[in-house]
Scaffold this motif. Sequence first.
Motif, PDB file in Angstrom:
ATOM      1  N   TRP A 182       1.508 -24.463 -48.143  1.00 45.62           N
ATOM      2  CA  TRP A 182       1.335 -23.458 -47.088  1.00 45.62           C
ATOM      3  C   TRP A 182       2.677 -22.994 -46.503  1.00 45.62           C
ATOM      4  CZ3 TRP A 182      -3.138 -21.178 -47.133  1.00 45.62           C
ATOM      5  CH2 TRP A 182      -4.310 -21.891 -47.425  1.00 45.62           C
ATOM      6  N   GLY A 183       3.700 -23.832 -46.664  1.00 40.65           N
ATOM      7  CA  GLY A 183       5.052 -23.440 -46.266  1.00 40.65           C
ATOM      8  C   GLY A 183       5.188 -23.026 -44.815  1.00 40.65           C
ATOM      9  N   ASP A 184       5.970 -21.975 -44.587  1.00 45.64           N
ATOM     10  CA  ASP A 184       6.291 -21.557 -43.227  1.00 45.64           C
ATOM     11  C   ASP A 184       5.082 -21.074 -42.448  1.00 45.64           C
ATOM     12  OD1 ASP A 184       8.872 -22.197 -43.641  1.00 45.64           O
ATOM     13  OD2 ASP A 184       9.514 -20.145 -44.185  1.00 45.64           O
ATOM     14  N   ALA A 185       4.050 -20.626 -43.163  1.00 45.80           N
ATOM     15  CA  ALA A 185       2.870 -20.114 -42.472  1.00 45.80           C
ATOM     16  C   ALA A 185       2.298 -21.165 -41.523  1.00 45.80           C
ATOM     17  CB  ALA A 185       1.800 -19.699 -43.491  1.00 45.80           C
ATOM     18  N   MET A 186       2.535 -22.443 -41.822  1.00 48.92           N
ATOM     19  CA  MET A 186       1.953 -23.503 -40.999  1.00 48.92           C
ATOM     20  C   MET A 186       2.494 -23.515 -39.578  1.00 48.92           C
ATOM     21  SD  MET A 186       1.921 -26.653 -43.604  1.00 48.92           S
ATOM     22  CE  MET A 186       0.392 -27.518 -43.446  1.00 48.92           C
ATOM     23  N   HIS A 219      -6.574 -27.412 -49.421  1.00 46.23           N
ATOM     24  CA  HIS A 219      -5.602 -26.919 -50.414  1.00 46.23           C
ATOM     25  C   HIS A 219      -6.144 -25.668 -51.118  1.00 46.23           C
ATOM     26  CE1 HIS A 219      -2.833 -26.757 -53.777  1.00 46.23           C
ATOM     27  NE2 HIS A 219      -2.099 -27.697 -53.198  1.00 46.23           N
ATOM     28  N   PRO A 220      -5.304 -24.616 -51.245  1.00 41.45           N
ATOM     29  CA  PRO A 220      -5.791 -23.373 -51.860  1.00 41.45           C
ATOM     30  C   PRO A 220      -6.337 -23.551 -53.280  1.00 41.45           C
ATOM     31  CG  PRO A 220      -3.484 -23.152 -51.169  1.00 41.45           C
ATOM     32  CD  PRO A 220      -3.915 -24.516 -50.770  1.00 41.45           C
ATOM     33  N   GLU A 221      -5.737 -24.443 -54.047  1.00 42.08           N
ATOM     34  CA  GLU A 221      -6.231 -24.609 -55.420  1.00 42.08           C
ATOM     35  C   GLU A 221      -7.598 -25.295 -55.422  1.00 42.08           C
ATOM     36  OE1 GLU A 221      -5.748 -23.404 -58.269  1.00 42.08           O
ATOM     37  OE2 GLU A 221      -6.757 -24.831 -59.606  1.00 42.08           O
ATOM     38  N   SER A 222      -7.841 -26.235 -54.524  1.00 45.98           N
ATOM     39  CA  SER A 222      -9.197 -26.802 -54.518  1.00 45.98           C
ATOM     40  C   SER A 222     -10.188 -25.769 -54.019  1.00 45.98           C
ATOM     41  CB  SER A 222      -9.310 -28.118 -53.754  1.00 45.98           C
ATOM     42  OG  SER A 222      -8.257 -28.332 -52.914  1.00 45.98           O
ATOM     43  N   VAL A 223      -9.746 -24.893 -53.109  1.00 48.04           N
ATOM     44  CA  VAL A 223     -10.618 -23.810 -52.664  1.00 48.04           C
ATOM     45  C   VAL A 223     -11.026 -22.954 -53.862  1.00 48.04           C
ATOM     46  CG1 VAL A 223     -10.710 -21.667 -51.319  1.00 48.04           C
ATOM     47  CG2 VAL A 223      -9.693 -23.739 -50.324  1.00 48.04           C
ATOM     48  N   ARG A 224     -10.055 -22.618 -54.693  1.00 52.12           N
ATOM     49  CA  ARG A 224     -10.368 -21.795 -55.866  1.00 52.12           C
ATOM     50  C   ARG A 224     -11.383 -22.506 -56.770  1.00 52.12           C
ATOM     51  NH1 ARG A 224      -9.563 -21.095 -60.983  1.00 52.12           N
ATOM     52  NH2 ARG A 224      -8.336 -22.998 -61.246  1.00 52.12           N
ATOM     53  N   ARG A 225     -11.147 -23.782 -57.012  1.00 54.27           N
ATOM     54  CA  ARG A 225     -12.043 -24.508 -57.925  1.00 54.27           C
ATOM     55  C   ARG A 225     -13.438 -24.668 -57.333  1.00 54.27           C
ATOM     56  NH1 ARG A 225      -8.141 -29.316 -60.279  1.00 54.27           N
ATOM     57  NH2 ARG A 225      -6.469 -27.906 -60.944  1.00 54.27           N
ATOM     58  N   VAL A 226     -13.490 -24.933 -56.051  1.00 48.70           N
ATOM     59  CA  VAL A 226     -14.805 -25.148 -55.438  1.00 48.70           C
ATOM     60  C   VAL A 226     -15.575 -23.829 -55.398  1.00 48.70           C
ATOM     61  CG1 VAL A 226     -15.979 -25.820 -53.302  1.00 48.70           C
ATOM     62  CG2 VAL A 226     -14.071 -27.181 -54.154  1.00 48.70           C
ATOM     63  N   ARG A 227     -14.878 -22.740 -55.119  1.00 48.19           N
ATOM     64  CA  ARG A 227     -15.555 -21.424 -55.136  1.00 48.19           C
ATOM     65  C   ARG A 227     -16.093 -21.109 -56.529  1.00 48.19           C
ATOM     66  NH1 ARG A 227     -14.808 -17.657 -50.901  1.00 48.19           N
ATOM     67  NH2 ARG A 227     -15.725 -16.255 -52.415  1.00 48.19           N
ATOM     68  N   GLN A 228     -15.282 -21.419 -57.525  1.00 45.98           N
ATOM     69  CA  GLN A 228     -15.704 -21.186 -58.903  1.00 45.98           C
ATOM     70  C   GLN A 228     -16.963 -22.010 -59.216  1.00 45.98           C
ATOM     71  OE1 GLN A 228     -12.986 -22.774 -61.937  1.00 45.98           O
ATOM     72  NE2 GLN A 228     -13.037 -20.741 -62.899  1.00 45.98           N
ATOM     73  N   ARG A 285       2.236 -26.753 -36.687  1.00 48.39           N
ATOM     74  CA  ARG A 285       2.520 -27.468 -37.929  1.00 48.39           C
ATOM     75  C   ARG A 285       2.152 -28.947 -37.793  1.00 48.39           C
ATOM     76  NH1 ARG A 285       5.894 -26.314 -42.168  1.00 48.39           N
ATOM     77  NH2 ARG A 285       6.770 -28.142 -43.198  1.00 48.39           N
ATOM     78  N   PRO A 286       1.224 -29.438 -38.633  1.00 45.47           N
ATOM     79  CA  PRO A 286       0.807 -30.836 -38.484  1.00 45.47           C
ATOM     80  C   PRO A 286       1.852 -31.780 -39.052  1.00 45.47           C
ATOM     81  CG  PRO A 286      -0.396 -29.788 -40.270  1.00 45.47           C
ATOM     82  CD  PRO A 286       0.509 -28.737 -39.696  1.00 45.47           C
ATOM     83  N   GLU A 287       2.095 -32.875 -38.350  1.00 46.70           N
ATOM     84  CA  GLU A 287       3.141 -33.790 -38.817  1.00 46.70           C
ATOM     85  C   GLU A 287       2.613 -34.787 -39.845  1.00 46.70           C
ATOM     86  OE1 GLU A 287       4.306 -34.792 -34.928  1.00 46.70           O
ATOM     87  OE2 GLU A 287       5.367 -32.863 -34.876  1.00 46.70           O
ATOM     88  N   ASP A 288       1.305 -35.055 -39.784  1.00 43.44           N
ATOM     89  CA  ASP A 288       0.817 -36.144 -40.632  1.00 43.44           C
ATOM     90  C   ASP A 288       0.109 -35.664 -41.900  1.00 43.44           C
ATOM     91  OD1 ASP A 288      -1.232 -35.014 -39.257  1.00 43.44           O
ATOM     92  OD2 ASP A 288      -2.236 -36.903 -38.755  1.00 43.44           O
ATOM     93  N   TRP A 289       0.235 -34.368 -42.229  1.00 42.27           N
ATOM     94  CA  TRP A 289      -0.412 -33.894 -43.460  1.00 42.27           C
ATOM     95  C   TRP A 289       0.441 -34.249 -44.670  1.00 42.27           C
ATOM     96  CZ3 TRP A 289      -3.572 -28.717 -43.476  1.00 42.27           C
ATOM     97  CH2 TRP A 289      -4.555 -28.776 -42.476  1.00 42.27           C
ATOM     98  N   SER A 290      -0.208 -34.327 -45.814  1.00 44.84           N
ATOM     99  CA  SER A 290       0.487 -34.659 -47.049  1.00 44.84           C
ATOM    100  C   SER A 290       1.568 -33.626 -47.353  1.00 44.84           C
ATOM    101  CB  SER A 290      -0.513 -34.685 -48.204  1.00 44.84           C
ATOM    102  OG  SER A 290       0.173 -34.710 -49.439  1.00 44.84           O
ATOM    103  N   PRO A 291       2.705 -34.080 -47.879  1.00 44.20           N
ATOM    104  CA  PRO A 291       3.766 -33.149 -48.277  1.00 44.20           C
ATOM    105  C   PRO A 291       3.264 -32.063 -49.240  1.00 44.20           C
ATOM    106  CG  PRO A 291       4.509 -35.423 -48.488  1.00 44.20           C
ATOM    107  CD  PRO A 291       3.082 -35.487 -48.073  1.00 44.20           C
ATOM    108  N   LEU A 292       2.257 -32.358 -50.023  1.00 45.43           N
ATOM    109  CA  LEU A 292       1.738 -31.343 -50.954  1.00 45.43           C
ATOM    110  C   LEU A 292       1.172 -30.161 -50.180  1.00 45.43           C
ATOM    111  CD1 LEU A 292      -0.192 -33.488 -53.588  1.00 45.43           C
ATOM    112  CD2 LEU A 292       1.970 -32.267 -53.921  1.00 45.43           C
ATOM    113  N   LEU A 293       0.522 -30.452 -49.056  1.00 47.45           N
ATOM    114  CA  LEU A 293      -0.053 -29.370 -48.254  1.00 47.45           C
ATOM    115  C   LEU A 293       1.051 -28.627 -47.518  1.00 47.45           C
ATOM    116  CD1 LEU A 293      -3.153 -31.338 -46.918  1.00 47.45           C
ATOM    117  CD2 LEU A 293      -3.197 -29.388 -48.495  1.00 47.45           C
ATOM    118  N   LEU A 294       2.051 -29.375 -47.051  1.00 49.53           N
ATOM    119  CA  LEU A 294       3.163 -28.725 -46.356  1.00 49.53           C
ATOM    120  C   LEU A 294       3.877 -27.778 -47.322  1.00 49.53           C
ATOM    121  CD1 LEU A 294       4.643 -31.762 -44.345  1.00 49.53           C
ATOM    122  CD2 LEU A 294       2.831 -30.179 -43.678  1.00 49.53           C
ATOM    123  N   ASP A 295       4.014 -28.206 -48.578  1.00 49.63           N
ATOM    124  CA  ASP A 295       4.674 -27.361 -49.574  1.00 49.63           C
ATOM    125  C   ASP A 295       3.883 -26.095 -49.837  1.00 49.63           C
ATOM    126  OD1 ASP A 295       6.742 -28.991 -49.926  1.00 49.63           O
ATOM    127  OD2 ASP A 295       6.124 -29.789 -51.889  1.00 49.63           O
TER     128      ASP A 295
END
Lengths: 446, 324
Positions: free
Chosen positions: B76-80, B303-312, B64-74
Amino acid sequence: MALSGIQIYKLLPQTNCKDCGFPTCLAFAMKLAAKQVELAACPHVSAEAQAQLAEASEPPVRLISLRSNGFEVKAGNEVVLFRHEKTFYNKPGLFLRVRDSEPVEAIRARVAAADGYHVNYVGRDLSLDGFAVEATGDNPAVFTAAIGAVRQASHRPLILISHNPDLIAAGLRLLDGEHPLICGADASNWEKMGDLAKQHGAALVVCADSLDGLADLATKLKDRGVADLVLDPAARQLGASLLLGTQIRRLALRQNFRPLGYPVIAFPGDAPDPAQEATLAAQAIAKYAGFIVLDHFAAEVMYPLMVLRENIYTDPQKPIQVQPGIYEINNPGPESPVLVTTNFSITYFSVANEVESSGLPAWLIVADAEGMSVLTAWAAGKFDAERIAKSVKGFGIADKVSRKRIVLPGHVAVLSGELEEELPDWEIRVGPREAVDLPAFMKQTL
Amino acid sequence: MPVQIPKDSWAGSVRTVTLGATAAEGGTRARSVTVGGQKTLPFMHFEQVTPHRPLVAIEIKDRRPEDWSPLLLDVWGDAMGDPAAWAKAAEQAGADLLVLALSLTGGDGQPTQPQAAVAAAKAVLDASGLPLIVFGPGQAEADNALLVPVAEATKGERIALGICEDKNYRTLVATALANDHRVIARSPMDVNLAKQLNILIHDMGLPLDRILMDPTTGALGYGIEYGYSVMERLRLAALQGDAMTQLPMIVTPGFEAWKAKEAKVGQDVPEAWGNWAERAITWEALTAVTLIESGADIVVLRHPESVRRVRQAIDALMAVPETA
Ligand code: B12
Ligand code: SF4
């Protein structure tokens, strides 16, 4: 652009009289072709040759300027396909579209909010450029009511959208003295639209779903005397808009193909959702649009788009810089710390904004690092202990503080030893690596 | 009026690089992926077919990275906390391949141990059938200490090892050679430096179709224009026939964008920046799409949502328009 040195030479008097300051007409022609001199420097050129040269020296992408009440949005005049070849000049205008089917109060409120939006990026004040009003039906009264509502809330340039010349005529009557853009002319209405554009000094969008169709209409309109045209190649998907935008720019620049030598208008607002709208708008910024029409206005999307536009249109030869010197933040006193950074604008503003919003006083020494970021300048030898010491001494900061403490950026912690040698009576501290962490560092340890 | 559309025809083309090996190819990946092969500037379908689409990699970490943005921590949750779980979640989120970025230190504050790095890589390979890229912590000694055992333990999987820089490429290239892997060559935003490093790596005997180059990029607002232009220049050089620039390009817009204050934090920022989560995702997605249009073959996102947008966006860019 169009004529080579030899072609220009043929139009000159060929007397080698040297009045232009060059030894021969050919030498002068070469300079002219390279755009390093003005034709006016030759006093002997014939009127006929002058006209031919003027026509040929017209920019390959015509400059279109929309104006209203002191606002101006310019597009065109671009000379390269890739920004590294020179630079891109006229940032594409960002417009928000409203439709006349919306209640006038809603239009007024939406436009007022968007009109008042300002955001600061590296010291620049960024805002929206104008509004587009689209007619959804054929009722001139409804259309003019919508335009009136927009005009009550904003004085910025307008784009009027309808293919019905009667509506456009009614709309233009409200915009006396302005230079709006009207959208637009198609195969069925181009004569009337062209005449309206001419009468009102408006620029006119040409709409067709093929390059052939666009070139055809643009040529007919030009022949009818309409000079200020904008192209809508009807591409609404990311793939097609990239292709058509590129093809139009290539034809204009490489072949000086006049019928398509105009700025392009893009409609990301037609995308199915705001996320795709943002992506299309980003592409339009980098890949050649001159006017961009959006449907959704949200600060969290406008700000990144405006920043992208600043970035892409930065002159690659000149990094954006601030003046080296001492900057006073939050009224520093003799006890306040001295922070050191470089004169790259992005670097300076990241640091200055953090300190400013923390409310803590500090002296910020901006060293002359030739406009480079901390690590770039360090790697290039433009931000070393010697240069920092020179700034500290040169700017006379020692006279302003009683407590001699200097804070270095964390990324150049390695400089602290050398700096101690250069500035023996100063206490050298290493700050955090990122500016975001500066306020906490200042509160806790300074 | 029939318009003659000028078509560029180029002497050179980009090489293809394949990552990941299936069972038939001596590895364990569900499929391999190939990038590169372009004979034109990005998405100029009217000139030549684009043989391989740009790919989206998702960056995960060994802990689990300590310096990532809280948005990313939220998001990905426990999987991190578990590389295997994170790998599965990333695959679910639409990754074409994974980047495992090793941390400099473990949870105890001590340097990451080689066994731990190997265990993380193995766990990721077991959990997901996607091809893998492994990044060291980014410090020469630690990179060598961790990536060599990882490369050995994953022999034959055709992973890509990052990041080779001018001062620090020999050990990584040697282990890539010995274990049938690929490498990522990173240079600081300069056409000549990129070429030089590719030459040095190639001179050690690693075939060019096993090298990806990372010309380095900056985030939107923080130097993207330099990355954008250097990629356009590298791709132009490749098409003009300059062999040492004819490699597919990988860049890390996720890392860069999430370092920017605009994405990273939501508090004490100007009101004119708008909604934090949407701004952050837009920051990452627009950085990535802009770089894809300038020539990126692989973008590494967070971030999963940017992944979705970039894939699109990639889908849309790859669709051959009727007008072409
Ligand atoms: C854009 C860029 C360039 C641009 C230049 C842009 C410019 N005007 O500076 C170009 C392409 C020209 C360039 C060139 C080079 N670059 Co360069 N470049 C970058 C890049 C991508 C971003 C730099 C940036 O703008 N950052 C944003 C600014 C805001 O960051 P910053 O100045 O550090 O400020 C932050 C902090 O330092 C802190 N901070 C700033 N001041 C202060 C003060 C205090 C008191 C505190 C506490 C904090 C603080 O706050 C800021 C925000 O957090 C980085 C890699 C990266 N992604 O970071 C490489 C990078 C900096 N470049 C690098 C190199 C090596 C070079 C070259 C030497 C390559 C070469 N040999 O040609 C050249 C040098 C230039 C030359 N010879 O003319 C290396 C440096 C390696 C190292 N660790 O030494 C980097 C790190 C890339 C890499 N990984 O290799 N580069
Ligand atoms: S002034 Fe005109 S005519 Fe005389 S040398 Fe110069 S170009 Fe030729």
